[in-house]
Design an enzyme around this catalytic site. Structure first.
Site, PDB file in Angstrom:
ATOM      1  N   ARG A  99       0.787  -1.224   0.000  1.00  0.00           N
ATOM      2  CA  ARG A  99       0.000   0.000   0.000  1.00  0.00           C
ATOM      3  C   ARG A  99       0.827   1.287   0.000  1.00  0.00           C
ATOM      4  O   ARG A  99       1.792   1.437   0.741  1.00  0.00           O
ATOM      5  CB  ARG A  99      -0.976   0.005   1.176  1.00  0.00           C
ATOM      6  CG  ARG A  99      -0.355  -0.046   2.555  1.00  0.00           C
ATOM      7  CD  ARG A  99      -1.444  -0.211   3.609  1.00  0.00           C
ATOM      8  NE  ARG A  99      -0.900  -0.175   4.961  1.00  0.00           N
ATOM      9  CZ  ARG A  99      -1.238   0.708   5.887  1.00  0.00           C
ATOM     10  NH1 ARG A  99      -2.116   1.656   5.613  1.00  0.00           N
ATOM     11  NH2 ARG A  99      -0.717   0.659   7.089  1.00  0.00           N
TER      12      ARG A  99
ATOM     13  N   GLU B  14       9.640   2.868   9.526  1.00  0.00           N
ATOM     14  CA  GLU B  14       9.221   1.881   8.539  1.00  0.00           C
ATOM     15  C   GLU B  14      10.124   1.943   7.319  1.00  0.00           C
ATOM     16  O   GLU B  14      10.302   2.998   6.712  1.00  0.00           O
ATOM     17  CB  GLU B  14       7.766   2.114   8.140  1.00  0.00           C
ATOM     18  CG  GLU B  14       7.186   0.970   7.354  1.00  0.00           C
ATOM     19  CD  GLU B  14       5.675   0.921   7.455  1.00  0.00           C
ATOM     20  OE1 GLU B  14       5.099  -0.156   7.216  1.00  0.00           O
ATOM     21  OE2 GLU B  14       5.062   1.958   7.771  1.00  0.00           O
TER      22      GLU B  14
ATOM     23  N   LYS C 188       1.379  -4.280   3.437  1.00  0.00           N
ATOM     24  CA  LYS C 188       2.561  -3.610   3.998  1.00  0.00           C
ATOM     25  C   LYS C 188       2.911  -2.393   3.152  1.00  0.00           C
ATOM     26  O   LYS C 188       2.789  -2.408   1.927  1.00  0.00           O
ATOM     27  CB  LYS C 188       3.759  -4.570   4.009  1.00  0.00           C
ATOM     28  CG  LYS C 188       5.075  -3.934   4.477  1.00  0.00           C
ATOM     29  CD  LYS C 188       6.192  -4.950   4.539  1.00  0.00           C
ATOM     30  CE  LYS C 188       7.548  -4.292   4.789  1.00  0.00           C
ATOM     31  NZ  LYS C 188       7.576  -3.508   6.048  1.00  0.00           N
ATOM     32  N   HIS C 189       3.372  -1.309   3.825  1.00  0.00           N
ATOM     33  CA  HIS C 189       3.981  -0.173   3.125  1.00  0.00           C
ATOM     34  C   HIS C 189       5.356  -0.615   2.641  1.00  0.00           C
ATOM     35  O   HIS C 189       6.313  -0.692   3.429  1.00  0.00           O
ATOM     36  CB  HIS C 189       4.160   1.018   4.075  1.00  0.00           C
ATOM     37  CG  HIS C 189       2.915   1.760   4.402  1.00  0.00           C
ATOM     38  ND1 HIS C 189       2.052   2.245   3.444  1.00  0.00           N
ATOM     39  CD2 HIS C 189       2.378   2.130   5.602  1.00  0.00           C
ATOM     40  CE1 HIS C 189       1.047   2.881   4.023  1.00  0.00           C
ATOM     41  NE2 HIS C 189       1.216   2.815   5.336  1.00  0.00           N
ATOM     42  N   VAL C 190       5.505  -0.894   1.360  1.00  0.00           N
ATOM     43  CA  VAL C 190       6.793  -1.329   0.843  1.00  0.00           C
ATOM     44  C   VAL C 190       6.804  -1.160  -0.673  1.00  0.00           C
ATOM     45  O   VAL C 190       5.752  -1.171  -1.321  1.00  0.00           O
ATOM     46  CB  VAL C 190       7.077  -2.809   1.231  1.00  0.00           C
ATOM     47  CG1 VAL C 190       6.146  -3.759   0.486  1.00  0.00           C
ATOM     48  CG2 VAL C 190       8.539  -3.178   1.007  1.00  0.00           C
TER      49      VAL C 190
END
Length: 389
Positions: free
Chosen positions: A109, A142, A169-171
């Site tokens: 995301r 993060e 996941k923020h990635v």
């Protein structure tokens, strides 16, 4: 002798007649292939090409002289200006879900595109559609760009989840096939990049944001009150470093909210310069080749319709669940004041390639929707969320 003279005269007449008709044939052939308008068209084309080359050279010189003021033309405007009839591929051709060999959904995301709401929506859908929902735990710092060993660990952990599973996941985009693993079903969302940068500006200043952060990490220091009182318009107009979006700048971490393309380009260093052509090209290619659906926050109607048909295992009934539960609509920021179009236009000049990527994703989503050939009235009915987050 008289007979021979008469025969020679007739022979000469016939020969002259033959040359005459050959000459007529050559003239007709030349007239057939000679078209004055072609010369005019070619001349006009050469002049246009010369003007275009000069214009490109001038624009390149201007960009080198003033990196902070890039001319912006939306992707869809460029496509429509060609006047070429659009050929929409079939829904099968546009559905990358068929390339996934496991029922694993990966939602890497992008921040501030409504992804928190979307994550809550997926959590509720996991009960209705019988799949496992997993999200990366909240972290103090993060990491969105990972080293190769970290990417390998992430792909291994995701593919070890029991199918069917969804992982959030923020990635940055992570290529599973690079490590010999089958691809998951990739999805994501995008948002108008200027609206997104404004949303982030006020999101990190919202009181509840710091309450949540202090609750998770009690030793975090409180921010400077002067920083908290900043408003976006003043920040832009006074050229505050926080609101100056220089081309090619490299910044690390999730706080570099300006680069939406980064989450699609990947982990490589050439994905990090802000508003770069190389990052744009790689992000577009990743979307076309890997993502089942990239939704658009400003058009949840189309986003939900496409998700329900292209990824039904995970998104069957998504519209119904969205309407039935108010609890999925989170992170609405009532502390975000309106920003004038004048200031937005100033910022937009520096987001030319980010805007082009957003228009590219939107255009692809609409092609996917048209390829479904749904009956009239079958679209979802979701209110606009442009200013909700």
């Amino acid at each position: 002798m008289e007979f021979l003279t008469k025969y020679r005269r007739m022979y000469m007449i016939k020969r002259s007649s033959l040359f005459f008709w050959i000459l007529i044939g050559l003239v007709c052939t030349l007239l057939l292939f000679y078209r004055p308008e072609d010369r005019i068209t070619k001349s006009t084309t050469d002049q246009s090409l010369s003007s275009t080359i000069n214009l490109v050279d001038n624009n390149q010189n201007t960009d080198e002289d003033n990196n902070n003021s890039i001319e912006y033309q939306p992707y869809y405007a460029q496509a429509r200006s060609t006047n070429i009839p659009e050929i929409v591929p079939s829904a099968y051709e546009m559905n990358n879900t068929r390339n996934a060999l496991q029922e694993i959904l990966f939602f890497n995301r992008v921040p501030k595109v409504g992804s928190q709401t979307f994550m809550e929506l997926m959590k509720q859908l996991s009960y209705f559609n019988d799949f496992h929902f997993h999200r990366d735990p909240v972290q103090r710092v993060e990491m969105i760009r990972l080293s190769m060993p970290q990417q390998f660990d992430l792909t291994s952990a995701i593919l070890n989840l029991p199918p069917p599973s969804a992982f959030v996941k923020h990635v940055c985009f992570t290529n599973f096939t690079r490590f010999g693993y089958p691809s998951p079903i990739y999805i994501n969302l995008v948002r108008d990049p200027v609206e997104r940068v404004i949303s982030w500006f006020y999101y990190v200043r919202a009181p509840w944001y710091y309450v949540e952060r202090k609750r998770a990490f009690p030793d975090l220091p409180l921010p400077d009150p002067n920083w908290l009182r900043k408003d976006f318009e003043t920040c832009v107009l006074q050229s505050d470093p926080e609101c100056v979006y220089n081309q090619g700048v490299r910044r690390e971490g999730i706080g570099d909210h300006r680069r939406q393309t980064l989450f699609f380009c990947g982990h490589e260093p050439d994905c990090t310069p802000f508003n770069s052509q190389e990052a744009l090209d790689k992000a577009k290619r990743a979307v076309e080749e890997n993502y089942a659906v990239v939704g658009v926050l400003e058009d949840l109607n189309t986003t939900f319709a496409v998700l329900e048909h292209y990824v039904p295992r995970f998104f069957r009934g998504v519209t119904r669940v969205y309407h039935a539960s108010e609890s999925v609509r989170v992170n609405r920021n009532s502390f975000k004041p309106p920003v004038s179009e004048y200031v937005k236009d100033i910022v937009r000049r520096n987001f030319s390639r980010e805007v082009e990527f957003y228009e590219f994703c939107k255009d692809r989503l609409y092609k996917q929707y048209r390829a479904l050939k749904l009956p009239s009235g079958k679209s979802t009915d979701v209110s606009s969320t442009r200013n909700a987050f």
